[in-house]
Design a protein around this motif. Structure first.
Motif, PDB file in Angstrom:
ATOM      1  N   MET A   1      66.722 -62.529 -69.598  1.00  0.00           N
ATOM      2  CA  MET A   1      66.418 -63.588 -68.631  1.00  0.00           C
ATOM      3  C   MET A   1      64.965 -64.017 -68.739  1.00  0.00           C
ATOM      4  SD  MET A   1      69.113 -64.328 -66.758  1.00  0.00           S
ATOM      5  CE  MET A   1      68.786 -64.733 -65.039  1.00  0.00           C
ATOM      6  N   PRO A   2      64.688 -65.251 -68.312  1.00  0.00           N
ATOM      7  CA  PRO A   2      63.290 -65.633 -68.107  1.00  0.00           C
ATOM      8  C   PRO A   2      62.705 -64.768 -66.974  1.00  0.00           C
ATOM      9  CG  PRO A   2      64.785 -67.525 -67.884  1.00  0.00           C
ATOM     10  CD  PRO A   2      65.623 -66.305 -67.926  1.00  0.00           C
ATOM     11  N   THR A   3      61.423 -64.908 -66.729  1.00  0.00           N
ATOM     12  CA  THR A   3      60.790 -64.125 -65.664  1.00  0.00           C
ATOM     13  C   THR A   3      60.464 -65.038 -64.488  1.00  0.00           C
ATOM     14  OG1 THR A   3      58.553 -64.563 -66.421  1.00  0.00           O
ATOM     15  CG2 THR A   3      59.692 -62.689 -67.422  1.00  0.00           C
TER      16      THR A   3
ATOM     17  N   THR B   1      55.260 -71.341 -64.057  1.00  0.00           N
ATOM     18  CA  THR B   1      54.585 -72.223 -65.017  1.00  0.00           C
ATOM     19  C   THR B   1      55.456 -73.408 -65.417  1.00  0.00           C
ATOM     20  OG1 THR B   1      55.402 -70.929 -66.881  1.00  0.00           O
ATOM     21  CG2 THR B   1      53.236 -70.322 -66.016  1.00  0.00           C
ATOM     22  N   GLY B   2      56.739 -73.389 -64.980  1.00  0.00           N
ATOM     23  CA  GLY B   2      57.664 -74.457 -65.380  1.00  0.00           C
ATOM     24  C   GLY B   2      57.570 -75.674 -64.478  1.00  0.00           C
TER      25      GLY B   2
ATOM     26  N   LEU C   1      62.743 -79.403 -61.228  1.00  0.00           N
ATOM     27  CA  LEU C   1      63.569 -80.572 -61.543  1.00  0.00           C
ATOM     28  C   LEU C   1      64.089 -81.207 -60.249  1.00  0.00           C
ATOM     29  CD1 LEU C   1      65.243 -78.971 -64.665  1.00  0.00           C
ATOM     30  CD2 LEU C   1      63.519 -80.781 -64.643  1.00  0.00           C
ATOM     31  N   ASP C   2      65.335 -81.661 -60.248  1.00  0.00           N
ATOM     32  CA  ASP C   2      65.830 -82.443 -59.104  1.00  0.00           C
ATOM     33  C   ASP C   2      65.891 -81.680 -57.776  1.00  0.00           C
ATOM     34  OD1 ASP C   2      65.969 -84.689 -60.570  1.00  0.00           O
ATOM     35  OD2 ASP C   2      68.146 -84.913 -60.521  1.00  0.00           O
ATOM     36  N   TYR C   3      65.870 -80.383 -57.831  1.00  0.00           N
ATOM     37  CA  TYR C   3      65.787 -79.571 -56.603  1.00  0.00           C
ATOM     38  C   TYR C   3      65.058 -78.289 -56.976  1.00  0.00           C
ATOM     39  CZ  TYR C   3      70.038 -77.955 -58.903  1.00  0.00           C
ATOM     40  OH  TYR C   3      70.922 -77.518 -59.847  1.00  0.00           O
ATOM     41  N   LYS C   4      64.553 -77.594 -55.947  1.00  0.00           N
ATOM     42  CA  LYS C   4      63.564 -76.550 -56.237  1.00  0.00           C
ATOM     43  C   LYS C   4      64.123 -75.346 -56.986  1.00  0.00           C
ATOM     44  CE  LYS C   4      63.515 -73.952 -51.820  1.00  0.00           C
ATOM     45  NZ  LYS C   4      64.941 -73.905 -51.627  1.00  0.00           N
ATOM     46  N   GLU C   5      65.438 -75.122 -56.886  1.00  0.00           N
ATOM     47  CA  GLU C   5      66.011 -73.957 -57.584  1.00  0.00           C
ATOM     48  C   GLU C   5      66.053 -74.171 -59.097  1.00  0.00           C
ATOM     49  OE1 GLU C   5      67.274 -75.440 -54.951  1.00  0.00           O
ATOM     50  OE2 GLU C   5      67.851 -73.955 -53.448  1.00  0.00           O
ATOM     51  N   ALA C   6      66.071 -75.424 -59.528  1.00  0.00           N
ATOM     52  CA  ALA C   6      66.191 -75.719 -60.964  1.00  0.00           C
ATOM     53  C   ALA C   6      64.803 -75.979 -61.547  1.00  0.00           C
ATOM     54  CB  ALA C   6      67.090 -76.930 -61.175  1.00  0.00           C
ATOM     55  N   VAL C   7      64.429 -75.166 -62.526  1.00  0.00           N
ATOM     56  CA  VAL C   7      63.091 -75.259 -63.114  1.00  0.00           C
ATOM     57  C   VAL C   7      63.217 -75.358 -64.628  1.00  0.00           C
ATOM     58  CG1 VAL C   7      60.939 -73.996 -63.505  1.00  0.00           C
ATOM     59  CG2 VAL C   7      61.974 -74.005 -61.226  1.00  0.00           C
ATOM     60  N   LEU C   8      62.544 -76.357 -65.200  1.00  0.00           N
ATOM     61  CA  LEU C   8      62.477 -76.480 -66.657  1.00  0.00           C
ATOM     62  C   LEU C   8      61.397 -75.527 -67.145  1.00  0.00           C
ATOM     63  CD1 LEU C   8      63.281 -78.021 -69.285  1.00  0.00           C
ATOM     64  CD2 LEU C   8      61.430 -79.615 -68.747  1.00  0.00           C
ATOM     65  N   LEU C   9      61.758 -74.657 -68.092  1.00  0.00           N
ATOM     66  CA  LEU C   9      60.791 -73.668 -68.584  1.00  0.00           C
ATOM     67  C   LEU C   9      59.929 -74.337 -69.655  1.00  0.00           C
ATOM     68  CD1 LEU C   9      63.260 -70.651 -68.785  1.00  0.00           C
ATOM     69  CD2 LEU C   9      61.768 -71.299 -66.885  1.00  0.00           C
ATOM     70  N   THR C  10      58.684 -74.570 -69.320  1.00  0.00           N
ATOM     71  CA  THR C  10      57.811 -75.301 -70.252  1.00  0.00           C
ATOM     72  C   THR C  10      56.909 -74.349 -71.031  1.00  0.00           C
ATOM     73  OG1 THR C  10      56.290 -75.617 -68.413  1.00  0.00           O
ATOM     74  CG2 THR C  10      57.766 -77.439 -68.918  1.00  0.00           C
ATOM     75  N   ASN C  11      56.648 -73.188 -70.437  1.00  0.00           N
ATOM     76  CA  ASN C  11      55.740 -72.257 -71.100  1.00  0.00           C
ATOM     77  C   ASN C  11      56.159 -70.806 -70.838  1.00  0.00           C
ATOM     78  OD1 ASN C  11      53.567 -71.417 -72.556  1.00  0.00           O
ATOM     79  ND2 ASN C  11      52.105 -71.609 -70.852  1.00  0.00           N
ATOM     80  N   PRO C  12      57.410 -70.483 -71.194  1.00  0.00           N
ATOM     81  CA  PRO C  12      57.909 -69.140 -70.859  1.00  0.00           C
ATOM     82  C   PRO C  12      57.280 -68.063 -71.741  1.00  0.00           C
ATOM     83  CG  PRO C  12      59.527 -70.314 -72.167  1.00  0.00           C
ATOM     84  CD  PRO C  12      58.406 -71.286 -71.914  1.00  0.00           C
ATOM     85  N   THR C  13      57.231 -66.833 -71.235  1.00  0.00           N
ATOM     86  CA  THR C  13      56.696 -65.719 -72.016  1.00  0.00           C
ATOM     87  C   THR C  13      57.493 -65.510 -73.290  1.00  0.00           C
ATOM     88  OG1 THR C  13      57.725 -64.519 -70.194  1.00  0.00           O
ATOM     89  CG2 THR C  13      55.377 -64.185 -70.521  1.00  0.00           C
ATOM     90  N   ASN C  14      58.806 -65.694 -73.204  1.00  0.00           N
ATOM     91  CA  ASN C  14      59.637 -65.632 -74.396  1.00  0.00           C
ATOM     92  C   ASN C  14      59.816 -67.055 -74.918  1.00  0.00           C
ATOM     93  OD1 ASN C  14      61.716 -65.467 -76.259  1.00  0.00           O
ATOM     94  ND2 ASN C  14      62.800 -63.869 -75.114  1.00  0.00           N
TER      95      ASN C  14
END
Ligand SMILES: *[C@@H]1O[C@H](CO)[C@@H](O)[C@H](O)[C@H]1NC(C)=O
Ligand SMILES: *[C@@H]1O[C@H](CO)[C@@H](O)[C@H](O)[C@H]1NC(C)=O
Ligand SMILES: *[C@@H]1O[C@H](CO)[C@@H](O)[C@H](O)[C@H]1NC(C)=O
Ligand SMILES: *[C@@H]1O[C@H](CO)[C@@H](O)[C@H](O)[C@H]1NC(C)=O
Ligand SMILES: *[C@@H]1O[C@H](CO)[C@@H](O)[C@H](O)[C@H]1NC(C)=O
Ligand SMILES: *[C@@H]1O[C@H](CO)[C@@H](O)[C@H](O)[C@H]1NC(C)=O
Ligand SMILES: *[C@@H]1O[C@H](CO)[C@@H](O)[C@H](O)[C@H]1NC(C)=O
Length: 691
Positions: free
Chosen positions: A227-229, A235-236, A239-252
């Motif tokens: 999973m992402p962290t 850092t992401g 998106l259209d609602y707060k639960e959905a996040v585009l990972l722009t700079n993930p550790t992996n």
């Protein structure tokens, strides 16, 4: 038992004193004989007791070290040589879980003591509204039992009228068994007559695990991954609602471009019995096992959250997800209510082999889940409110479907869902949350057996794959302890009025069979080891407009194919930022002849509705609607990557005079357009000719 032994010892002591005073030798023997008999009695019942424990409860392993309780100032610690958990007193939050000598597996870095493992409910005052959180903290606690095989602790809170908490009496329990690699928790919630009216929106137990250890999450055979962290979410880009996040700079870096959203990991309650996380160093799993659905809400197809980025593990007992406010527990002042939530089992496992394949621990957790299900209803919980197996009943029968168009005779309702829920209208079970529900599936011949039903009055409900609508058995079913109710004449008369002229989809309360697009290329699809369902992606609602940039969907009976030409959700169209307009879908069909004086029937079943109103027009796009659903639904299934929310079914009379020989058009207008998530999903549509 200890109490009994004390009494006996005291009696023997008294007899000893008596003996000392006796002058006749035979009196000595008489008294000694009585004492010996007493000893045997106690001994036998003692061994009977532990034998019974062993029989009742194969989760107690007598070859393991005894369970131990340590009382401290601010905490109590329960341990059994495998697992050790620390609870705050008198609050009853779980501050620490360790397994086989590990460090605390909960997040001590970012979480306060009472925010690592705890119960909570979301509730609101009536009529004020506004969601409040209540962590159901105890104000006193009591050791219910403390022996070498079992410790059970109760954390209680009694509501008083000056309290700012939810008006509930709370009895929160934790149980540890000898030799058991985990612990159980359940809660008894009660409100008394005369207490303030209020609503419960949700309730759960949540565990926040160590971020540096738990990276792999598993909640089904398919949906399991590294999973992402939670830092990646920070850092992401939201998106259209707060639960959905585009990972722009993930550790992996592999996850760059993916979306993270806890609703990716939603699951039908019927399939959601084990989920959790795996740490690779030490190789260890932390699992939530839910051995029964009886205390959950909304029936077998209600979906809820499982585990998600945090690392977070949930046991959700009630929520609005995929249904909406209609499933809230709404209490009137005069209402008495009590319900037992759980027990659920927190299971820990490890595998000493050098193989660190996560499937070892996942498969083992599934086996354990099976064992817990077999042991349901548990024999060990000591609250009188938890109804034991011998106080429960069964309901059996054989379900038939009567659909004269498909079969001359009634047919067995194979693989149908059959369940008991509180009495209510046909289909009301999907909004039922105050009572218990008991569901099963019929076999090939429609036979069903519902076991372990808690005494009470129920309705028997069913829905059948491939048949429209909902079934409710004609009479109430009352279960007493030990009841074996045979339901006779369980015949679901399909809501059929005439022969099917055409149909779109499969009546199964789901939009999964329709066209489901790929997500927009801006969102990277996570590569699972096994393929997952296509609808579990972010942003599919925007794809309608990509496919139908100018004109809305037109489906022609006979040439179109619903798997390709029927978009799975009837969504709005975005014209500018934050401005959306309704869309109008058309079904084109030809009739060779029309009985002008007769009625035809449009069968319309919806798999989801969110803040929607669907209008139907026949052969005239501009006329007033021939039918409208009115405003329906708040299930938000589209935003939550589902293909079903709450089910709506309409049988609509269509006068023959509205139809023509040759080409006809049905216009379906979803008239509300508040945003991207205003939608209906169709389950099935058909036109039936005159009877
Ligand atoms: C509420 O009232 C009870 C007595 O009825 C008292 O013991 C308690 O301290 C009060 N609690 C608060 C929060 O005022
Ligand atoms: C540990 O993994 C091995 C395979 O490497 C398997 O054979 C064994 O059953 C597992 N043990 C447990 C307790 O799951
Ligand atoms: C239905 O199937 C079950 C299991 O195969 C069987 O035990 C039962 O006798 C069957 N019932 C009827 C009425 O055919
Ligand atoms: C079924 O039970 C409900 C609730 O207990 C009751 O209101 C209703 O009258 C009962 N119906 C019948 C037909 O007995
Ligand atoms: C519809 O399309 C699906 C998938 O492409 C195909 O399997 C099916 O046979 C088609 N149905 C008809 C009636 O052509
Ligand atoms: C009307 O047309 C249907 C086919 O569309 C056909 O099956 C039916 O026999 C026709 N009925 C009459 C009265 O012609
Ligand atoms: C057709 O449906 C309408 C509306 O439901 C009803 O009033 C009418 O009686 C029906 N006509 C026939 C011939 O069944």
């Amino acid at each position: 038992m200890i109490f009994l032994a004390k009494i006996v010892l005291e009696m023997i002591e008294r007899m000893g004193r008596l003996m000392a005073r006796q002058r006749h030798w035979w009196n000595h023997y008489l008294i000694l004989g009585v004492a010996l008999q007493l000893f045997f009695l106690v001994g036998c019942s003692q061994s009977l007791h532990s034998k019974k424990l062993m029989e009742d409860n194969n989760q107690v392993d007598l070859s393991s070290p005894a369970v131990q309780l340590l009382r401290q100032d601010q905490h109590v610690v329960m341990s059994n040589g495998l697992v050790s958990i620390t609870l705050t007193v008198p609050g009853g939050a779980i501050t620490s879980v360790t397994y086989k000598g590990s460090d605390n597996l909960l997040d001590t870095q970012d979480r306060r003591e009472d925010d690592r493992g705890h119960w909570n409910i979301f509730w609101s005052k009536v009529p004020e509204g506004g969601t409040l959180v209540d962590n159901l903290e105890g104000t006193s606690y009591k050791i219910i039992v403390e022996n070498e095989n079992q410790i059970e602790i109760s954390f209680t809170r009694i509501w008083t009228s000056n309290s700012s908490n939810a008006p509930l009496n709370v009895d929160k329990r934790y149980v540890m068994l000898r030799g058991s690699p985990g612990f159980y928790s359940y809660a008894v919630l009660e409100r008394l007559k005369g207490w303030p009216a209020f609503d419960i929106e949700g309730g759960r137990i949540v565990f926040k695990l160590r971020k540096d250890k738990f990276h792999y999450m598993a909640m089904s055979n398919e949906r399991q991954r590294i999973m992402p962290t939670s830092g990646d979410r920070l850092t992401g880009k939201i998106l259209d609602y707060k639960e959905a996040v585009l990972l722009t700079n993930p550790t992996n870096p592999e996850f760059k471009g993916e979306v993270d959203d806890k609703y990716f990991y939603s699951c039908d309650n019927q399939d959601s019995q084990v989920h959790g996380w795996i740490s690779s160093d030490p190789h260890m799993g932390f699992w939530m096992i839910t051995p029964s659905n009886e205390f959950r809400t909304g029936g077998p197809n209600k979906q809820d959250l499982t585990s998600h980025v945090g690392p977070t593990v949930l046991a959700v007992f009630m929520s609005r997800h995929y249904v909406g406010k209609d499933i809230d527990l709404k209490f009137q002042t005069e209402e008495y209510w009590k319900k037992v939530l759980g027990p659920v089992f927190v299971y820990l496992n490890t595998n000493s082999s050098t193989n660190s394949d996560p499937s070892l621990l996942w498969n083992n957790a599934k086996q354990r889940m099976q064992k817990e299900i077999e042991n349901w209803p548990y024999s060990f919980p000591l609250s009188e409110d938890f109804v034991k197996a011998n106080k429960r009943g069964t309901v059996s029968g054989q379900l038939f479907v009567d659909d004269w168009y498909k079969n001359k005779h009634v047919m067995p309702g194979a693989s149908a869902y059959v369940g008991l829920a509180s009495p209510g209208a046909t289909g009301s079970w999907q909004f039922q949350s105050k009572g218990y529900q008991f569901w099963t599936q019929t076999n090939h011949n429609g036979s069903f057996l519902i076991k372990n039903v808690i005494p009470g009055t129920y309705n028997l409900f069913a829905w059948v794959f491939g048949t429209l609508g909902d079934y409710k058995y004609s009479s109430n079913i009352t279960i007493y302890p030990g009841s074996n109710v045979k339901a006779r004449n369980v015949v679901f008369k399909a809501p059929r009025k005439g022969p099917t002229l055409w149909e779109i989809g499969i009546p199964d309360r789901s939009a999964a069979e329709f066209f489901i697009p790929d997500p927009s290329p801006e969102f990277k699809i996570h590569k699972y080891r096994v393929e997952i369902e296509k609808f579990r992606q972010y942003g599919l609602w925007t794809r309608y407009q990509d496919l139908y940039p100018q004109n809305d969907l037109v489906f022609t009976i006979g040439t179109s194919n619903y798997t390709k030409d029927w978009f799975f959700a009837h969504v709005t169209r975005k014209v500018r930022n934050d401005v959306f307009i309704p869309t109008i879908w058309q079904i084109l069909f030809d009739l060779k002849n029309v009985s002008q004086g007769a009625n035809y029937t449009l069968q319309l079943a919806l798999a989801s509705a969110n803040n929607a109103e669907l209008q139907v027009r026949l052969n005239n796009r501009k006329s007033p609607p021939d039918f409208t659903t009115g405003v329906i639904g708040k299930d938000n299934a589209l935003a939550r990557h589902g293909v079903r929310g709450s089910y709506h079914f309409y049988s609509i009379d269509v006068a023959g005079s509205k139809l023509v020989v040759g080409r006809n058009i049905i216009y379906l207008t979803q008239v509300r357009s508040e945003g991207p998530f205003t939608e209906v999903m169709y389950d099935y549509i058909s036109l039936e000719g005159p009877a």
